[in-house]
Design a protein around this motif. Structure first.
Motif, mmCIF file in Angstrom:
data_model
loop_
_atom_site.group_PDB
_atom_site.id
_atom_site.type_symbol
_atom_site.label_atom_id
_atom_site.label_comp_id
_atom_site.label_asym_id
_atom_site.label_seq_id
_atom_site.Cartn_x
_atom_site.Cartn_y
_atom_site.Cartn_z
ATOM 1 N N ASN A 29 0.812 -1.213 0.000
ATOM 2 C CA ASN A 29 0.000 0.000 0.000
ATOM 3 C C ASN A 29 0.851 1.272 0.000
ATOM 4 O O ASN A 29 0.303 2.357 -0.101
ATOM 5 C CB ASN A 29 -0.898 0.022 1.245
ATOM 6 C CG ASN A 29 -1.913 -1.092 1.199
ATOM 7 O OD1 ASN A 29 -2.403 -1.442 0.137
ATOM 8 N ND2 ASN A 29 -2.226 -1.651 2.352
ATOM 9 N N LEU A 30 2.151 1.134 0.125
ATOM 10 C CA LEU A 30 3.035 2.295 0.178
ATOM 11 C C LEU A 30 3.391 2.750 -1.245
ATOM 12 O O LEU A 30 3.830 1.945 -2.072
ATOM 13 C CB LEU A 30 4.308 1.945 0.948
ATOM 14 C CG LEU A 30 4.088 1.417 2.369
ATOM 15 C CD1 LEU A 30 5.396 0.969 2.971
ATOM 16 C CD2 LEU A 30 3.432 2.483 3.220
ATOM 17 N N PRO A 31 3.194 4.044 -1.563
ATOM 18 C CA PRO A 31 3.344 4.487 -2.957
ATOM 19 C C PRO A 31 4.760 4.379 -3.521
ATOM 20 O O PRO A 31 4.922 3.980 -4.678
ATOM 21 C CB PRO A 31 2.876 5.943 -2.929
ATOM 22 C CG PRO A 31 2.840 6.345 -1.511
ATOM 23 C CD PRO A 31 2.736 5.110 -0.689
ATOM 24 N N ILE A 32 5.767 4.718 -2.747
ATOM 25 C CA ILE A 32 7.137 4.638 -3.275
ATOM 26 C C ILE A 32 7.549 3.181 -3.441
ATOM 27 O O ILE A 32 8.210 2.812 -4.409
ATOM 28 C CB ILE A 32 8.113 5.413 -2.375
ATOM 29 C CG1 ILE A 32 7.793 6.897 -2.452
ATOM 30 C CG2 ILE A 32 9.556 5.161 -2.782
ATOM 31 C CD1 ILE A 32 8.636 7.769 -1.580
ATOM 32 N N ARG A 33 7.126 2.356 -2.505
ATOM 33 C CA ARG A 33 7.423 0.923 -2.609
ATOM 34 C C ARG A 33 6.740 0.319 -3.838
ATOM 35 O O ARG A 33 7.294 -0.543 -4.507
ATOM 36 C CB ARG A 33 6.988 0.219 -1.334
ATOM 37 C CG ARG A 33 7.665 -1.083 -1.111
ATOM 38 C CD ARG A 33 7.369 -1.531 0.315
ATOM 39 N NE ARG A 33 8.006 -2.780 0.582
ATOM 40 C CZ ARG A 33 9.152 -2.900 1.236
ATOM 41 N NH1 ARG A 33 9.766 -1.826 1.674
ATOM 42 N NH2 ARG A 33 9.675 -4.078 1.448
ATOM 43 N N LYS A 34 5.532 0.789 -4.160
ATOM 44 C CA LYS A 34 4.837 0.341 -5.375
ATOM 45 C C LYS A 34 5.648 0.684 -6.617
ATOM 46 O O LYS A 34 5.805 -0.139 -7.524
ATOM 47 C CB LYS A 34 3.463 0.996 -5.475
ATOM 48 C CG LYS A 34 2.337 0.216 -4.912
ATOM 49 C CD LYS A 34 1.039 0.901 -5.303
ATOM 50 C CE LYS A 34 -0.129 0.290 -4.617
ATOM 51 N NZ LYS A 34 -0.489 -1.004 -5.071
ATOM 52 N N LYS A 35 6.156 1.916 -6.670
ATOM 53 C CA LYS A 35 6.950 2.341 -7.824
ATOM 54 C C LYS A 35 8.258 1.560 -7.905
ATOM 55 O O LYS A 35 8.720 1.233 -9.003
ATOM 56 C CB LYS A 35 7.232 3.835 -7.744
ATOM 57 C CG LYS A 35 6.012 4.679 -7.968
ATOM 58 C CD LYS A 35 6.350 6.150 -7.870
ATOM 59 C CE LYS A 35 5.096 6.986 -8.043
ATOM 60 N NZ LYS A 35 5.400 8.420 -7.960
ATOM 61 N N TRP A 36 8.840 1.262 -6.751
ATOM 62 C CA TRP A 36 10.090 0.496 -6.721
ATOM 63 C C TRP A 36 9.870 -0.921 -7.256
ATOM 64 O O TRP A 36 10.639 -1.410 -8.076
ATOM 65 C CB TRP A 36 10.612 0.477 -5.288
ATOM 66 C CG TRP A 36 11.959 -0.141 -5.100
ATOM 67 C CD1 TRP A 36 13.109 0.192 -5.737
ATOM 68 C CD2 TRP A 36 12.279 -1.187 -4.196
ATOM 69 N NE1 TRP A 36 14.139 -0.587 -5.276
ATOM 70 C CE2 TRP A 36 13.658 -1.445 -4.332
ATOM 71 C CE3 TRP A 36 11.547 -1.912 -3.270
ATOM 72 C CZ2 TRP A 36 14.302 -2.411 -3.590
ATOM 73 C CZ3 TRP A 36 12.199 -2.870 -2.526
ATOM 74 C CH2 TRP A 36 13.563 -3.120 -2.692
ATOM 75 N N PHE A 37 8.785 -1.565 -6.799
ATOM 76 C CA PHE A 37 8.484 -2.907 -7.293
ATOM 77 C C PHE A 37 8.093 -2.879 -8.770
ATOM 78 O O PHE A 37 8.398 -3.810 -9.524
ATOM 79 C CB PHE A 37 7.373 -3.559 -6.469
ATOM 80 C CG PHE A 37 7.833 -4.086 -5.143
ATOM 81 C CD1 PHE A 37 8.977 -4.845 -5.029
ATOM 82 C CD2 PHE A 37 7.109 -3.827 -3.994
ATOM 83 C CE1 PHE A 37 9.409 -5.331 -3.811
ATOM 84 C CE2 PHE A 37 7.509 -4.313 -2.769
ATOM 85 C CZ PHE A 37 8.673 -5.061 -2.676
ATOM 86 N N SER A 38 7.420 -1.827 -9.195
ATOM 87 C CA SER A 38 7.074 -1.696 -10.602
ATOM 88 C C SER A 38 8.323 -1.579 -11.470
ATOM 89 O O SER A 38 8.406 -2.183 -12.546
ATOM 90 C CB SER A 38 6.180 -0.476 -10.810
ATOM 91 O OG SER A 38 5.935 -0.262 -12.163
ATOM 92 N N ALA A 39 9.298 -0.808 -11.012
ATOM 93 C CA ALA A 39 10.554 -0.668 -11.750
ATOM 94 C C ALA A 39 11.306 -1.998 -11.801
ATOM 95 O O ALA A 39 11.853 -2.376 -12.840
ATOM 96 C CB ALA A 39 11.421 0.412 -11.122
ATOM 97 N N LYS A 40 11.320 -2.724 -10.690
ATOM 98 C CA LYS A 40 11.985 -4.030 -10.672
ATOM 99 C C LYS A 40 11.282 -5.019 -11.603
ATOM 100 O O LYS A 40 11.930 -5.807 -12.296
ATOM 101 C CB LYS A 40 12.059 -4.573 -9.254
ATOM 102 C CG LYS A 40 13.080 -3.863 -8.409
ATOM 103 C CD LYS A 40 13.237 -4.563 -7.091
ATOM 104 C CE LYS A 40 14.444 -4.086 -6.360
ATOM 105 N NZ LYS A 40 15.696 -4.544 -6.896
#
Length: 102
Positions: A29-40
């Motif tokens: 649910n954390l927005p930066i973590r979402k973007k990080w996983f999306s990039a990975k």
């Protein structure tokens, strides 16, 4: 023949890692973590395209294959390069975001 087996193994591994990171992205649910996983996940998708392009080039050598493989290799390399930079950028803030939300 051995190179083809290695490329098929790399294709399968990159596809599995893509789904792993996409699942992690949807579950957080954390927005930066979402973007990080999306990039990975996009790095893994780029690796999948890159390995698929090399494998396609190896299995079916023809002039049409060179164009299609070149497109796959170019797109895969671009996805990997661009999202690696994004992953490094967001990775700096993941721990900070996690500590702020506790």
């Amino acid at each position: 023949m051995i190179l083809n087996g290695i490329l098929v193994f790399a294709i399968i591994v990159s596809f599995v890692w893509y789904f792993y990171f996409k699942t992690k992205q949807f579950r957080t649910n954390l927005p930066i973590r979402k973007k990080w996983f999306s990039a990975k996940a996009s790095i893994c998708l780029g690796a999948f395209l890159l390995f698929f392009g090399f494998n396609y080039l190896l299995v079916f050598p023809s002039s049409v294959t060179y164009v299609i493989s070149g497109l796959f290799i170019f797109l895969g390399g671009y996805f990997m390069f661009h999202n690696f930079k994004a992953s490094k950028h967001y990775g700096k803030f993941v721990e900070e975001e996690l500590s702020l939300n506790k």
